[in-house]
Design an enzyme around this catalytic site. Structure first.
Site, PDB file in Angstrom:
ATOM      1  N   GLU A 262       5.756  10.499   3.387  1.00 57.40           N
ATOM      2  CA  GLU A 262       5.225  11.527   3.256  1.00 57.40           C
ATOM      3  C   GLU A 262       3.689  11.067   3.481  1.00 57.40           C
ATOM      4  O   GLU A 262       3.253   9.990   2.580  1.00 57.40           O
ATOM      5  CB  GLU A 262       5.410  11.947   1.618  1.00 57.40           C
ATOM      6  CG  GLU A 262       6.455  12.629   1.452  1.00 57.40           C
ATOM      7  CD  GLU A 262       6.786  14.000   1.765  1.00 57.40           C
ATOM      8  OE1 GLU A 262       5.741  14.487   2.630  1.00 57.40           O
ATOM      9  OE2 GLU A 262       7.754  14.508   1.764  1.00 57.40           O
ATOM     10  N   CYS A 296      -3.398  15.085   0.800  1.00 52.50           N
ATOM     11  CA  CYS A 296      -2.754  15.102   2.190  1.00 52.50           C
ATOM     12  C   CYS A 296      -2.658  16.481   2.793  1.00 52.50           C
ATOM     13  O   CYS A 296      -2.582  16.776   3.951  1.00 52.50           O
ATOM     14  CB  CYS A 296      -1.442  14.674   2.154  1.00 52.50           C
ATOM     15  SG  CYS A 296      -0.305  15.522   0.767  1.00 52.50           S
TER      16      CYS A 296
HETATM   17  P1  NAD Z   1      -1.981   3.939   0.813  1.00 59.97           P
HETATM   18  O1  NAD Z   1      -1.275   4.068   2.098  1.00 59.97           O
HETATM   19  O2  NAD Z   1      -3.266   3.111   0.852  1.00 59.97           O
HETATM   20  O3  NAD Z   1      -1.418   3.708  -0.554  1.00 59.97           O
HETATM   21  C1  NAD Z   1      -0.223   4.186  -0.987  1.00 59.97           C
HETATM   22  C2  NAD Z   1       0.718   3.301  -1.695  1.00 59.97           C
HETATM   23  O4  NAD Z   1       1.068   2.371  -0.739  1.00 59.97           O
HETATM   24  C3  NAD Z   1       0.069   2.560  -2.889  1.00 59.97           C
HETATM   25  O5  NAD Z   1       0.837   2.388  -3.975  1.00 59.97           O
HETATM   26  C4  NAD Z   1      -0.327   1.241  -2.241  1.00 59.97           C
HETATM   27  O6  NAD Z   1      -0.535   0.325  -3.505  1.00 59.97           O
HETATM   28  C5  NAD Z   1       0.890   0.944  -1.482  1.00 59.97           C
HETATM   29  N1  NAD Z   1       0.498  -0.150  -0.220  1.00 59.97           N
HETATM   30  C6  NAD Z   1      -0.560  -0.192   0.331  1.00 59.97           C
HETATM   31  N2  NAD Z   1      -0.559  -1.227   1.236  1.00 59.97           N
HETATM   32  C7  NAD Z   1       0.783  -1.470   1.376  1.00 59.97           C
HETATM   33  C8  NAD Z   1       1.418  -2.497   1.986  1.00 59.97           C
HETATM   34  N3  NAD Z   1       0.942  -3.225   2.984  1.00 59.97           N
HETATM   35  N4  NAD Z   1       2.786  -2.607   1.775  1.00 59.97           N
HETATM   36  C9  NAD Z   1       3.329  -1.783   0.589  1.00 59.97           C
HETATM   37  N5  NAD Z   1       2.671  -0.751  -0.047  1.00 59.97           N
HETATM   38  C10 NAD Z   1       1.435  -0.790   0.128  1.00 59.97           C
HETATM   39  O7  NAD Z   1      -2.540   5.532   0.416  1.00 59.97           O
HETATM   40  P2  NAD Z   1      -3.400   5.976  -0.625  1.00 59.97           P
HETATM   41  O8  NAD Z   1      -4.839   5.741  -0.197  1.00 59.97           O
HETATM   42  O9  NAD Z   1      -2.988   5.507  -2.011  1.00 59.97           O
HETATM   43  O10 NAD Z   1      -3.139   7.556  -0.444  1.00 59.97           O
HETATM   44  C11 NAD Z   1      -4.019   8.281   0.080  1.00 59.97           C
HETATM   45  C12 NAD Z   1      -2.842   8.529   1.566  1.00 59.97           C
HETATM   46  O11 NAD Z   1      -1.639   9.172   0.884  1.00 59.97           O
HETATM   47  C13 NAD Z   1      -3.409   9.680   2.138  1.00 59.97           C
HETATM   48  O12 NAD Z   1      -3.356   9.418   3.746  1.00 59.97           O
HETATM   49  C14 NAD Z   1      -2.743  10.925   2.013  1.00 59.97           C
HETATM   50  O13 NAD Z   1      -2.680  11.960   3.138  1.00 59.97           O
HETATM   51  C15 NAD Z   1      -1.300  10.341   1.854  1.00 59.97           C
HETATM   52  N6  NAD Z   1      -0.599  11.264   0.881  1.00 59.97           N
HETATM   53  C16 NAD Z   1       0.513  12.028   1.528  1.00 59.97           C
HETATM   54  C17 NAD Z   1       1.022  12.870   1.013  1.00 59.97           C
HETATM   55  C18 NAD Z   1       2.435  13.595   1.541  1.00 59.97           C
HETATM   56  O14 NAD Z   1       2.915  14.072   0.794  1.00 59.97           O
HETATM   57  N7  NAD Z   1       2.592  13.697   2.683  1.00 59.97           N
HETATM   58  C19 NAD Z   1       0.708  13.220  -0.564  1.00 59.97           C
HETATM   59  C20 NAD Z   1      -0.246  12.305  -1.136  1.00 59.97           C
HETATM   60  C21 NAD Z   1      -0.770  11.642  -0.344  1.00 59.97           C
END
Ligand code: NAD
Length: 493
Positions: A262, A296
């Site tokens: 997602e 998102c």
């Molecule tokens: P992010 O990708 O920075 O982090 C998401 C998660 O991934 C966190 O738990 C983070 O610690 C982990 N993470 C980060 N780098 C990683 C790596 N290298 N390896 C493994 N895990 C890692 O995103 P964010 O800033 O927490 O959230 C915002 C983003 O999420 C936006 O792009 C938003 O659109 C998206 N989002 C999507 C949905 C959906 O349902 N499509 C819902 C909510 C948020």
């Protein structure tokens, strides 16, 4: 000197700060912790155990050990655990709402709405858990039999973002429990407290030890990397940004892991010339400003027919102006802080870039006052179609408005992005809705509605917004695998 009230301090004290492994809250094997701060004040709220590789592996050991027994647990039992968890989360709605406001910043009303939304996944999947249908049919040749059954996919790694700390966890844990999968949950480092409290509720609801393990960490890759390479892991479900999602998909390819992604969005909010403009403004405010734009599904590009753009912009700007910045716990606050300083700098850079590209700031465009990461509700007008801001996920309270002159142009503009999550269409013409919905490449379409997320609906994107669906009848299928048993002709045996 603390900004926290007694009630806030008591709540924070009640949240488990350890790692949950095999049913025990425990320290990280390194003894390390990391701080969690209030984005409205910068004050540190708590220190949480910081999982590393050894802890992640211990969590997967625990999940793997109980997977077979958990898969055989009657679905009615799994359903009742989820139902109890729904009831406890609902009873403790005020605690969950306050905790989310403290660690994430959203206004308390919005945090309460997230508790309702998040809890609903527990109730919905409690109801889905027992609807496990297979099939038994005769082959077209009329001799052999086809038996099809669903099985739990196996131990899952669940990675959640910071913007909806409860709902993003329940949207994964709910269907995983319903399907009979065990889990390792890694919440976002900026907002782990809600997930920690939720995991405690799952234990209280009767979830057996080892089924759900929680490894909060400040070093996400150190936790996820070894698990993705471990053959005992069978699935990764990730919600977060598209770049991290792509990286996880690359890592998951080594073991050909089942993957649900997602990812980010770039939602168009299309206002046709025949739209009910009052309704469109109300929807625009909700689609843009829920969660301070950190969603998102947030409306990212306002595409407004040139005949109504003036009227729409005037009413929408007035509505944006009436919003009140403030710490989420302050009465009357409707816009909380952004999650951190970097997020606020990124949003401001997008606004400045839009001005360079030819847009005008009609409202906002400035940091808010105080120690927190506040950014004023912002409206940009006259945004050129090729402005950089229209190509990126803003993730903040900024609304760029641009125009179109025909239905075909609106469709082309809407589709001019690599993302395909949410979209919004405002028109009174139902045929137009269906015509446009057929042609736009988005997984979700809001029709005269600015908020459409629902546990009973399949949520998910196309293109680079991801793979798979969460919620609805589709949600549980992400956690099951299909087994086909071919049975030879019973008359010939
Ligand atoms: P992010 O990708 O920075 O982090 C998401 C998660 O991934 C966190 O738990 C983070 O610690 C982990 N993470 C980060 N780098 C990683 C790596 N290298 N390896 C493994 N895990 C890692 O995103 P964010 O800033 O927490 O959230 C915002 C983003 O999420 C936006 O792009 C938003 O659109 C998206 N989002 C999507 C949905 C959906 O349902 N499509 C819902 C909510 C948020």
């Amino acid at each position: 000197m603390t900004n926290l009230t007694e009630r806030e301090q008591e709540l924070l004290a009640s949240v488990p700060k350890g790692l949950l492994i095999a049913g025990q809250w425990q320290e990280a094997s390194s003894g390390k912790t990391f701080p969690v701060a209030d984005p409205a004040t910068g004050e540190v709220l708590a220190h949480v155990a910081d999982a590393g590789r050894a802890d992640a592996e211990a969590a997967l050991d625990a999940a793997d050990k109980v997977q077979a027994d958990w898969a055989r647990t009657p679905s009615r039992q799994r359903s009742e655990i989820l139902r109890r968890a729904y009831e406890i989360v609902t009873e403790r709605a005020d605690d969950f709402a306050l905790l989310m406001t403290l660690e994430m910043g959203k206004p308390l009303d919005q945090a309460r709405a997230e508790v309702v939304y998040g809890a609903e996944f527990l109730r919905w999947f409690a109801e889905e858990a027992v609807r496990d249908y297979g099939r038994y049919v005769t082959t077209p040749e009329g001799n052999n039999k086809i038996l099809v059954q669903q099985k739990p996919v196996g131990p899952c790694l669940l990675i959640t973002p910071w913007n909806f700390p409860l709902a993003m966890a329940t949207r994964k844990v709910g269907p995983a429990v319903a399907a009979g999968c065990t889990m390792v949950l890694k919440p976002a480092k900026l907002t782990p407290l809600t997930a920690q409290l939720f995991a405690d509720v799952m234990i209280e609801a009767g979830l057996p030890s080892g089924v759900l393990n929680v490894v909060s960490s400040s070093r996400a890759g150190e936790v996820s990397g070894p698990l993705l390479r471990d053959p005992r892991l069978r699935k990764v479900s990730f919600t977060g940004s598209t770049p991290v999602g792509k990286q996880l998909m690359a890592e998951a390819s080594e073991n050909v892991l089942r993957s649900s992604m997602e990812l980010g969005g770039n939602a168009p909010f299309i206002v046709f010339e025949d739209a009910d403009l009052a309704k469109a403004v109300e929807g625009a405010l909700a689609a843009k400003m829920r969660n301070m734009g950190e969603a998102c599904t947030a409306a990212n590009r306002f595409l407004v027919h040139e005949d109504v753009v003036e009227e729409f912009t005037a009413a929408f700007t007035t509505a944006m102006q009436e919003l009140k910045l403030g710490r989420g716990t302050e009465p009357g606050s409707t816009v909380g802080p952004l999650i951190d300083g970097r997020a606020r700098d990124d949003v401001h850079a997008l606004v400045l870039g839009a001005v360079e590209d030819g847009a005008t700031i009609a409202l906002g465009g400035r940091f808010g006052e105080g120690a927190g990461y506040f950014y004023e509700p912002t409206v940009l007008t006259g945004v050129p179609h090729d402005a950089r801001i229209l190509g990126q996920e803003i993730f903040g309270p900024v609304a760029p408005i641009t125009t179109f002159s025909s239905e075909a142009e609106a469709i082309a503009l809407a589709n001019a992005t690599e993302y395909g999550l949410a979209s919004y269409i405002y028109t009174r013409d139902h045929s137009r809705l269906l015509r446009v919905a057929e042609q736009i490449e988005f997984g979700l379409v809001g029709f005269n509605a600015g908020v459409i997320s629902n546990a009973a609906a399949p949520f998910g994107g196309v293109k680079q917004s991801g793979l798979g669906r969460e919620g609805g009848a589709e949600g549980i299928a992400e956690y099951t695998t299909v087994q086909y048993i071919g049975i030879s002709d019973p008359y010939k045996n």
